[in-house]
Design an enzyme around this catalytic site. Structure first.
Site, PDB file in Angstrom:
ATOM      1  N   LEU A 197      -8.004   7.735   1.555  1.00 31.62           N
ATOM      2  CA  LEU A 197      -7.656   9.139   1.788  1.00 31.62           C
ATOM      3  C   LEU A 197      -6.544   9.277   2.826  1.00 31.62           C
ATOM      4  O   LEU A 197      -5.688  10.158   2.723  1.00 31.62           O
ATOM      5  CB  LEU A 197      -8.892   9.914   2.247  1.00 31.62           C
ATOM      6  CG  LEU A 197     -10.019  10.047   1.214  1.00 31.62           C
ATOM      7  CD1 LEU A 197     -11.257  10.645   1.871  1.00 31.62           C
ATOM      8  CD2 LEU A 197      -9.574  10.889   0.044  1.00 31.62           C
ATOM      9  N   ARG A 217      -5.114  -3.488  10.355  1.00 27.56           N
ATOM     10  CA  ARG A 217      -5.577  -4.879  10.404  1.00 27.56           C
ATOM     11  C   ARG A 217      -5.374  -5.493  11.782  1.00 27.56           C
ATOM     12  O   ARG A 217      -6.319  -5.969  12.407  1.00 27.56           O
ATOM     13  CB  ARG A 217      -4.830  -5.697   9.347  1.00 27.56           C
ATOM     14  CG  ARG A 217      -5.266  -7.142   9.219  1.00 27.56           C
ATOM     15  CD  ARG A 217      -4.428  -7.849   8.172  1.00 27.56           C
ATOM     16  NE  ARG A 217      -4.457  -7.134   6.913  1.00 27.56           N
ATOM     17  CZ  ARG A 217      -5.424  -7.250   6.007  1.00 27.56           C
ATOM     18  NH1 ARG A 217      -6.435  -8.062   6.228  1.00 27.56           N
ATOM     19  NH2 ARG A 217      -5.377  -6.560   4.882  1.00 27.56           N
ATOM     20  N   GLY A 222       0.821  -1.201   0.000  1.00 23.04           N
ATOM     21  CA  GLY A 222       0.000   0.000   0.000  1.00 23.04           C
ATOM     22  C   GLY A 222       0.855   1.251   0.000  1.00 23.04           C
ATOM     23  O   GLY A 222       1.824   1.346   0.753  1.00 23.04           O
ATOM     24  N   ARG A 225      -3.979   7.515   3.320  1.00 25.11           N
ATOM     25  CA  ARG A 225      -2.636   7.198   2.844  1.00 25.11           C
ATOM     26  C   ARG A 225      -2.229   8.017   1.610  1.00 25.11           C
ATOM     27  O   ARG A 225      -1.096   7.881   1.137  1.00 25.11           O
ATOM     28  CB  ARG A 225      -2.520   5.706   2.522  1.00 25.11           C
ATOM     29  CG  ARG A 225      -3.252   5.250   1.272  1.00 25.11           C
ATOM     30  CD  ARG A 225      -3.188   3.748   1.124  1.00 25.11           C
ATOM     31  NE  ARG A 225      -3.706   3.307  -0.161  1.00 25.11           N
ATOM     32  CZ  ARG A 225      -4.062   2.055  -0.440  1.00 25.11           C
ATOM     33  NH1 ARG A 225      -3.965   1.129   0.507  1.00 25.11           N
ATOM     34  NH2 ARG A 225      -4.495   1.730  -1.632  1.00 25.11           N
ATOM     35  N   ASN A 282       6.087  -4.973   5.771  1.00 23.89           N
ATOM     36  CA  ASN A 282       6.453  -6.320   6.194  1.00 23.89           C
ATOM     37  C   ASN A 282       6.618  -7.289   5.030  1.00 23.89           C
ATOM     38  O   ASN A 282       7.596  -8.036   4.952  1.00 23.89           O
ATOM     39  CB  ASN A 282       5.379  -6.864   7.152  1.00 23.89           C
ATOM     40  CG  ASN A 282       5.527  -6.315   8.554  1.00 23.89           C
ATOM     41  OD1 ASN A 282       6.614  -6.295   9.097  1.00 23.89           O
ATOM     42  ND2 ASN A 282       4.431  -5.858   9.134  1.00 23.89           N
ATOM     43  N   THR A 310       5.280   2.245   5.527  1.00 24.77           N
ATOM     44  CA  THR A 310       3.924   1.767   5.787  1.00 24.77           C
ATOM     45  C   THR A 310       3.214   2.748   6.711  1.00 24.77           C
ATOM     46  O   THR A 310       3.780   3.183   7.711  1.00 24.77           O
ATOM     47  CB  THR A 310       3.881   0.363   6.419  1.00 24.77           C
ATOM     48  OG1 THR A 310       2.531   0.039   6.754  1.00 24.77           O
ATOM     49  CG2 THR A 310       4.738   0.231   7.651  1.00 24.77           C
ATOM     50  N   ILE A 311       1.986   3.087   6.351  1.00 27.86           N
ATOM     51  CA  ILE A 311       1.201   3.933   7.237  1.00 27.86           C
ATOM     52  C   ILE A 311       0.828   3.181   8.509  1.00 27.86           C
ATOM     53  O   ILE A 311       0.495   3.786   9.526  1.00 27.86           O
ATOM     54  CB  ILE A 311      -0.068   4.477   6.551  1.00 27.86           C
ATOM     55  CG1 ILE A 311      -1.038   3.345   6.204  1.00 27.86           C
ATOM     56  CG2 ILE A 311       0.279   5.312   5.340  1.00 27.86           C
ATOM     57  CD1 ILE A 311      -2.403   3.833   5.717  1.00 27.86           C
ATOM     58  N   ASP A 312       0.879   1.842   8.458  1.00 30.00           N
ATOM     59  CA  ASP A 312       0.453   1.024   9.598  1.00 30.00           C
ATOM     60  C   ASP A 312       1.410   1.096  10.790  1.00 30.00           C
ATOM     61  O   ASP A 312       1.041   0.719  11.899  1.00 30.00           O
ATOM     62  CB  ASP A 312       0.305  -0.437   9.172  1.00 30.00           C
ATOM     63  CG  ASP A 312      -0.808  -0.632   8.165  1.00 30.00           C
ATOM     64  OD1 ASP A 312      -1.862   0.006   8.331  1.00 30.00           O
ATOM     65  OD2 ASP A 312      -0.632  -1.409   7.211  1.00 30.00           O
ATOM     66  N   MET A 350      -7.920   2.610   8.975  1.00 26.45           N
ATOM     67  CA  MET A 350      -7.132   1.441   8.566  1.00 26.45           C
ATOM     68  C   MET A 350      -6.346   0.870   9.745  1.00 26.45           C
ATOM     69  O   MET A 350      -5.976   1.593  10.673  1.00 26.45           O
ATOM     70  CB  MET A 350      -6.174   1.809   7.441  1.00 26.45           C
ATOM     71  CG  MET A 350      -6.839   1.963   6.089  1.00 26.45           C
ATOM     72  SD  MET A 350      -5.618   2.349   4.803  1.00 26.45           S
ATOM     73  CE  MET A 350      -6.654   2.312   3.341  1.00 26.45           C
TER      74      MET A 350
END
Length: 422
Positions: free
Chosen positions: A301, A191, A12, A303, A113, A141-143, A189
């Site tokens: 939006l 997970r 992403g 990201r 990852n 990663t935005i995560d 977002m």
């Protein structure tokens, strides 16, 4: 004479992924590498011999600055899982044949990852076969869920957008608060890690109360307890705003989104496609409590909002791109660049490198002590960790009132050059 660099983007995208690409390109040129080639659509596209010469698109400092301000993946991205080496050696033989053909000395992969899994496998194959190429992972990663790094490029800008948008949603809710009970559920977002959803707490300030409830996937979600919380809050106030991670699960481990009409499709890495968590909860509250509800899904939006990018984030993304080239140029391989926080006030950071085997396929979650006892909000420690990462702005290059981005369609840039040469 040095050989060539090959760089790809995977997974992403983020608002600052191209700043890392800019850092790779500039540092490679400064260090005397011959060419920088970009994979089109990651390693999957490279297998089809899809690549470009970056010098055709980044011709001057203005192009470089434009690239840093361009959202999404300039080169295109993919979600492609390389097979284990023993399962399909032909894939690796093809990749390394192409690397030799193009005189590639260094391969940089910008991603999260799953992308580090690719770097791990390619570097392992190089060791097994004695190949000359070096492989370095560049975090993205935005995560914010990569291990061993304080944070990841992309997270600060996404958090800045989430905090800003949450504040605006709450303001919108208050405009309809006269003699009406209303519940809004915001879906963010995330997970298995709640770093992004926790960023909704940034909206809490002198001019805004922030969300009433925040639910992260680190804590099992109890829908009945959630309903009672909302019911209690509605007795005290007319407007209730709850923020939830798309990946919240019940105590049995089932994603809440799976109770909705959302898709159960999985990607190449086996990840279920998340959607519908907020919509399901809003409908559930409406049925149980009879009040008006709505759901707001920030979706892509969060990201892609480069117009709200954090200056700290842009600069660090550029920094890690340059550090990846530096590490490879100094002979390292099978490593990932990390960001080390030196201080909070004033905020300072630097880069380091770690063995990618310690990072690939891992997942850094929000510490339990950064979530309150009831599991429905984040602590002050979480907010203090995050605030330095959203500081500063990076003004877009505006043409005719809108941001201009760098694309592979080079037509139409005369107006941009005219604006910035005047």
């Amino acid at each position: 004479m040095k050989g060539n660099v090959l760089v790809g983007q995977s997974g992403g995208p983020t608002a600052v992924i191209n700043s890392s690409l800019a850092g790779v390109f500039k540092t490679a040129m400064d260090r005397g590498f011959n060419k920088v080639y970009g994979m089109r659509y990651g390693i999957q596209g490279f297998l089809d011999e899809q690549y470009v010469d970056m010098s055709k698109y980044v011709k001057n400092e203005l192009d470089l600055e434009l690239l840093k301000r361009t959202p999404s993946a300039f080169l295109g991205t993919c979600r492609y899982k390389l097979p284990a080496i023993h399962e399909d050696k032909e894939v690796y033989e093809k990749i390394f044949h192409l690397l030799d053909k193009m005189d590639i000395e260094v391969l940089i992969y910008i991603g999260g990852n799953d992308s580090m899994d690719t770097i791990q496998k390619l570097s392992d194959y190089a060791i097994l076969t004695g190949a000359k190429q070096r492989f370095i992972g560049c975090p993205k990663t935005i995560d914010n869920d990569l291990a061993l790094t304080d944070h990841t490029p992309g997270y600060g800008s996404a958090a800045k957008y989430i905090g800003t948008s949450t504040k605006e949603v709450i303001r919108d809710c208050l405009g309809f608060s006269y003699k009406k009970k209303n519940v809004t559920v915001i879906e963010v977002m995330g997970r298995n890690a709640g770093w992004l959803t926790g960023a909704t707490a940034l909206s809490k300030a002198e001019d805004c109360d922030g969300p009433d409830l925040i639910y992260l996937p680190e804590i099992p979600f109890d829908i009945e307890k959630f309903t009672k919380k909302v019911e209690t809050l509605l007795k005290k106030k007319d407007i209730v705003v709850a923020a939830v991670s798309e990946g919240i699960k019940n105590k049995e481990g089932k994603y809440i989104c799976e109770f909705s009409a959302g898709s159960s499709t999985k990607d190449a890495f086996g990840h279920i496609q998340m959607t519908g968590t907020a919509a399901y909860l809003a409908n559930y509250i409406h049925e149980k409590l009879g009040c008006k509800t709505r759901s707001v899904e920030f979706s892509t939006l969060q990201r892609s909002a480069s117009h709200l990018a954090s200056r700290i984030d842009i600069n660090e993304a550029f920094m890690v791109g340059g550090a990846a080239i530096k590490a490879a140029d100094e002979g390292l391989s099978g490593m990932m660049v990390v960001i080390d926080r030196l201080s909070d006030d004033p905020y300072q950071s630097t880069t380091g490198v770690y063995d990618v085997h310690r990072i690939a396929n891992g997942e850094k979650v929000v510490p339990r002590e950064w979530i309150n006892k009831d599991g429905d909000y984040v602590t002050d420690e979480f907010v203090s960790y995050l605030k330095p990462l959203i500081q500063g702005d990076y003004t877009p290059m505006m043409v005719d009132g809108l941001p201009r981005h760098l694309t592979m369609n080079t037509k139409g840039y005369k107006d941009l050059y005219k604006v910035f040469n005047e």
